[in-house]
Design a protein around this motif. Structure first.
Motif, PDB file in Angstrom:
ATOM      1  N   GLY A  74      -1.941  14.691  -4.529  1.00  0.00           N
ATOM      2  CA  GLY A  74      -1.906  14.348  -5.946  1.00  0.00           C
ATOM      3  C   GLY A  74      -0.907  13.248  -6.244  1.00  0.00           C
ATOM      4  O   GLY A  74      -1.184  12.317  -7.016  1.00  0.00           O
ATOM      5  N   GLY A  75       0.269  13.323  -5.626  1.00  0.00           N
ATOM      6  CA  GLY A  75       1.282  12.291  -5.831  1.00  0.00           C
ATOM      7  C   GLY A  75       0.828  10.933  -5.344  1.00  0.00           C
ATOM      8  O   GLY A  75       1.063   9.904  -6.003  1.00  0.00           O
ATOM      9  N   ALA A 129      -1.021   5.493  -6.507  1.00  0.00           N
ATOM     10  CA  ALA A 129      -2.013   4.461  -6.204  1.00  0.00           C
ATOM     11  C   ALA A 129      -2.731   4.017  -7.474  1.00  0.00           C
ATOM     12  O   ALA A 129      -3.055   2.835  -7.626  1.00  0.00           O
ATOM     13  N   SER A 130      -2.955   4.960  -8.387  1.00  0.00           N
ATOM     14  CA  SER A 130      -3.656   4.620  -9.624  1.00  0.00           C
ATOM     15  C   SER A 130      -2.889   3.586 -10.435  1.00  0.00           C
ATOM     16  O   SER A 130      -3.488   2.702 -11.055  1.00  0.00           O
ATOM     17  N   MET A 142       4.317   4.774  -3.501  1.00  0.00           N
ATOM     18  CA  MET A 142       5.021   3.714  -4.215  1.00  0.00           C
ATOM     19  C   MET A 142       5.710   2.775  -3.233  1.00  0.00           C
ATOM     20  O   MET A 142       5.635   1.542  -3.371  1.00  0.00           O
ATOM     21  N   ILE A 143       6.344   3.330  -2.201  1.00  0.00           N
ATOM     22  CA  ILE A 143       7.018   2.507  -1.191  1.00  0.00           C
ATOM     23  C   ILE A 143       5.988   1.661  -0.445  1.00  0.00           C
ATOM     24  O   ILE A 143       6.214   0.460  -0.207  1.00  0.00           O
ATOM     25  N   ASP A 173       3.108   0.578  -1.439  1.00  0.00           N
ATOM     26  CA  ASP A 173       2.546  -0.489  -2.264  1.00  0.00           C
ATOM     27  C   ASP A 173       3.568  -1.557  -2.607  1.00  0.00           C
ATOM     28  O   ASP A 173       3.270  -2.749  -2.546  1.00  0.00           O
ATOM     29  N   VAL A 174       4.789  -1.142  -2.954  1.00  0.00           N
ATOM     30  CA  VAL A 174       5.806  -2.117  -3.344  1.00  0.00           C
ATOM     31  C   VAL A 174       6.330  -2.901  -2.131  1.00  0.00           C
ATOM     32  O   VAL A 174       6.533  -4.116  -2.202  1.00  0.00           O
ATOM     33  N   ALA A 175       6.499  -2.198  -1.006  1.00  0.00           N
ATOM     34  CA  ALA A 175       7.046  -2.865   0.174  1.00  0.00           C
ATOM     35  C   ALA A 175       6.039  -3.813   0.819  1.00  0.00           C
ATOM     36  O   ALA A 175       6.422  -4.868   1.338  1.00  0.00           O
ATOM     37  N   PHE A 176       4.744  -3.446   0.782  1.00  0.00           N
ATOM     38  CA  PHE A 176       3.747  -4.251   1.468  1.00  0.00           C
ATOM     39  C   PHE A 176       2.809  -4.974   0.518  1.00  0.00           C
ATOM     40  O   PHE A 176       1.903  -5.677   0.950  1.00  0.00           O
ATOM     41  N   GLY A 177       2.994  -4.768  -0.781  1.00  0.00           N
ATOM     42  CA  GLY A 177       2.128  -5.403  -1.765  1.00  0.00           C
ATOM     43  C   GLY A 177       2.581  -6.809  -2.135  1.00  0.00           C
ATOM     44  O   GLY A 177       3.501  -7.361  -1.590  1.00  0.00           O
TER      45      GLY A 177
END
Length: 271
Positions: free
Chosen positions: A51-52, A57-58, A264-265, A267-271
């Motif tokens: 769920g987290g 991701a959403s 979150m890590i 997406d933010v680190a590799f986004g």
């Protein structure tokens, strides 16, 4: 790996990514070959983390890029994200009312959809998880479609990170279908088959998603938000209640926060 993926067509990128997520569903279902039951605390913790991951991701992989893309469009910045988000939730709500299914944590008489009576429990369980996998496949597809469209707010590493996050949360989904069937006496092979079969829809949904945004790029912000709304509907309607049902609410909540942080890590680190 990213360098190799970048040489592929968007359709192949989305297909490979969702074959991975399908494989993770199969990995979760394969637990039936080692045990007949899974510790309920472990299952609730896995559902909580799933769920987290889906909530994070959403926003970071779907809603935030949708808002960023809307700055160049003809609508108010907030409109595509808001409209797409609500439409995604409404689509899953309608599908939930129409498609006959049963959630893994439900009792035999707790079926949903049109005319579910008389259908086998295995079929209803597969329909439930398949229904919930549609937005995940769409999310991956539109993420790779956004990269193909050359939008500044989209990146290949972020799309890959999204696929990894969804793959991680697919582990408990495969087990959530296969293990109840195994406990009811179904053979290990059949239980595994039904468990992994629920992930088959993700590559199909991903290809639909990437083709849709490739040919109709103006709808991309709406498509990203649509996938986000559909995923949040799944989390609130099924994943979180399922993780809290057996008295492990605190554990599931902590795991949800850990899953959110991991995604979150990523997406933010590799986004």
């Amino acid at each position: 790996m990213i360098a190799y993926i970048s040489t592929l067509s968007p359709v192949m990128q989305a297909l490979l990514a969702t074959l991975f997520t399908w494989g993770m569903t199969a990995l979760g279902a394969s637990l039936v070959f080692t045990t007949k039951t899974v510790n309920q605390k472990l299952m609730d913790g896995m559902l909580g983390s799933a769920g987290g991951i889906m909530i994070a991701a959403s926003f970071w992989s779907l809603l935030s890029p949708a808002i960023e893309m809307s700055k160049e469009g003809p609508f108010p910045v907030w409109f595509p994200a808001a409209a797409g988000f609500l439409l995604g939730g409404f689509f899953l709500w309608i599908a939930d009312k129409i498609i006959p299914h049963m959630h893994p944590s439900s009792h035999t008489n707790q079926t949903e959809g049109i005319n579910p009576k008389g259908k086998r429990r295995s079929t209803l369980l597969v329909f439930a998880i398949t229904l919930h996998n549609i937005p995940e496949g769409l999310a991956v597809g539109v993420a790779f479609g956004a990269v193909a469209a050359g939008l500044d707010s989209a990146s290949l590493t972020a799309a890959v990170a999204l696929a990894i996050g969804i793959g991680i949360q697919n582990l408990p989904e495969g087990a959530a279908v296969a293990m109840p069937l195994r406990r009811e006496g179904m053979s290990r092979r059949k239980s595994f088959f039904y468990g992994q079969f629920s992930g088959m829809v993700e590559p199909i949904a991903a290809i639909i998603g990437v083709l849709a945004v490739s040919f109709m790029s103006p709808i991309l912000p709406f498509a990203l938000a649509f996938a986000a709304g559909a995923m949040i509907f799944v989390v609130v309607e099924e994943v979180i209640p399922g993780s809290q049902e057996y008295g492990n609410g605190d554990l599931a909540t902590v795991c949800l926060m850990i899953g959110f942080t991991i995604m979150m890590i990523l997406d933010v680190a590799f986004g």
